[in-house]
Design a protein around this motif. Structure first.
Motif, PDB file in Angstrom:
ATOM      1  N   GLU A  23       0.830  -1.209   0.000  1.00 11.69           N
ATOM      2  CA  GLU A  23       0.000   0.000   0.000  1.00 11.69           C
ATOM      3  C   GLU A  23       0.865   1.260   0.000  1.00 11.69           C
ATOM      4  N   ARG A  27       1.123   4.057  -2.993  1.00 12.16           N
ATOM      5  CA  ARG A  27       0.853   5.470  -2.724  1.00 12.16           C
ATOM      6  C   ARG A  27       2.031   6.340  -3.128  1.00 12.16           C
ATOM      7  N   ARG A 100      -9.888   6.144   2.824  1.00  9.10           N
ATOM      8  CA  ARG A 100      -9.114   6.069   4.067  1.00  9.10           C
ATOM      9  C   ARG A 100      -8.188   7.261   4.275  1.00  9.10           C
ATOM     10  N   ALA A 101      -7.521   7.718   3.240  1.00  8.19           N
ATOM     11  CA  ALA A 101      -6.602   8.852   3.400  1.00  8.19           C
ATOM     12  C   ALA A 101      -7.372  10.095   3.832  1.00  8.19           C
ATOM     13  N   HIS A 102      -8.524  10.324   3.218  1.00  4.53           N
ATOM     14  CA  HIS A 102      -9.341  11.478   3.588  1.00  4.53           C
ATOM     15  C   HIS A 102      -9.805  11.358   5.040  1.00  4.53           C
ATOM     16  N   GLN A 105      -6.868  11.981   7.389  1.00  2.00           N
ATOM     17  CA  GLN A 105      -6.576  13.417   7.467  1.00  2.00           C
ATOM     18  C   GLN A 105      -7.578  14.107   8.378  1.00  2.00           C
ATOM     19  N   GLU A 141       4.276  15.595   5.392  1.00  2.00           N
ATOM     20  CA  GLU A 141       4.394  14.236   4.878  1.00  2.00           C
ATOM     21  C   GLU A 141       5.184  13.344   5.820  1.00  2.00           C
TER      22      GLU A 141
END
Length: 164
Positions: A23, A27, A100-102, A105, A141
C-alpha cells in the motif's frame, strides 16, 4: 529502534510491518523494481514481501521499510490511547480504501484541533503570538518523524491563561 532490536522482532511483528509495504509503495508511485533498487534488495524479495506468503527476514525487511519511510517499531501508547487507536483503526478498515486517506486526514485534523484548544500557551512565530487553527490543519508528509521527535520533548504542563 536499533538494528539489533529490529532483529529481535517476532515473526508476527515482521509480518505486520511487511503487510504495509504494498500500500505504501503504491501510494508513493513506485514500481517493485524501483523500491528494490532503493532498498538494495531484489525485485523478487519485494514481490515475496507483498505477497505475504512468507515472513521476511529482518535483514531484508528493514531496508525496505526504511526506503518507504515506515517506522520499524510501533510507538508505545497509554492504554486509553491504544483503545482509541483500535476503535478508529477498526472504523478506517471498514471504509473503502479510496476514502481512508481522507478519513485519516480528518481524524488527525480533529485531534490536532483538540491539542491546540487544550494548550492555551501555544506559541507560533514569535513571543505572544498564539496559534489559530483553520478548518483543516496541514499535516507534514513526515508526520511520524515530526510526532516522534515531539513525543520526546518534555516540558511543563500548559498554563491556563483564561483566568487572567
Amino acid at each position: 529502534m536499533s538494528t539489533k532490536d529490529f532483529n529481535n522482532l517476532t515473526s508476527q511483528q515482521r509480518a505486520d510491518l511487511a503487510a504495509q509495504v504494498k500500500e505504501v509503495r503504491l501510494r508513493a508511485g513506485l514500481t517493485q523494481q524501483q523500491l528494490a533498487d532503493e532498498a538494495g534488495v531484489t525485485r523478487q524479495s519485494i514481490g515475496n514481501i507483498e505477497g505475504g506468503d512468507t515472513t521476511p527476514q529482518a535483514k531484508t525487511l528493514l531496508p525496505v521499510l526504511k526506503a518507504l519511510g515506515i517506522a520499524p517499531s510501533p510507538a508505545e501508547f497509554t492504554p486509553e490511547t491504544s483503545r482509541w487507536l483500535a476503535i478508529v483503526g477498526g472504523i478506517m478498515d471498514s471504509l473503502p480504501i479510496e476514502r481512508r486517506a481522507h478519513a485519516g486526514q480528518a481524524a488527525v485534523t480533529a485531534v490536532t484541533n483538540e491539542l491546540v484548544t487544550a494548550s492555551s500557551n501555544v506559541i507560533v512565530g514569535g513571543f505572544g503570538q498564539t496559534a489559530h487553527i483553520s478548518d483543516e490543519v496541514a499535516i507534514p508528509e513526515n508526520v511520524e518523524e515530526v510526532w516522534g521527535i515531539a513525543g520526546d520533548i518534555k516540558g511543563d504542563d500548559p498554563i491556563d491563561h483564561s483566568q487572567n
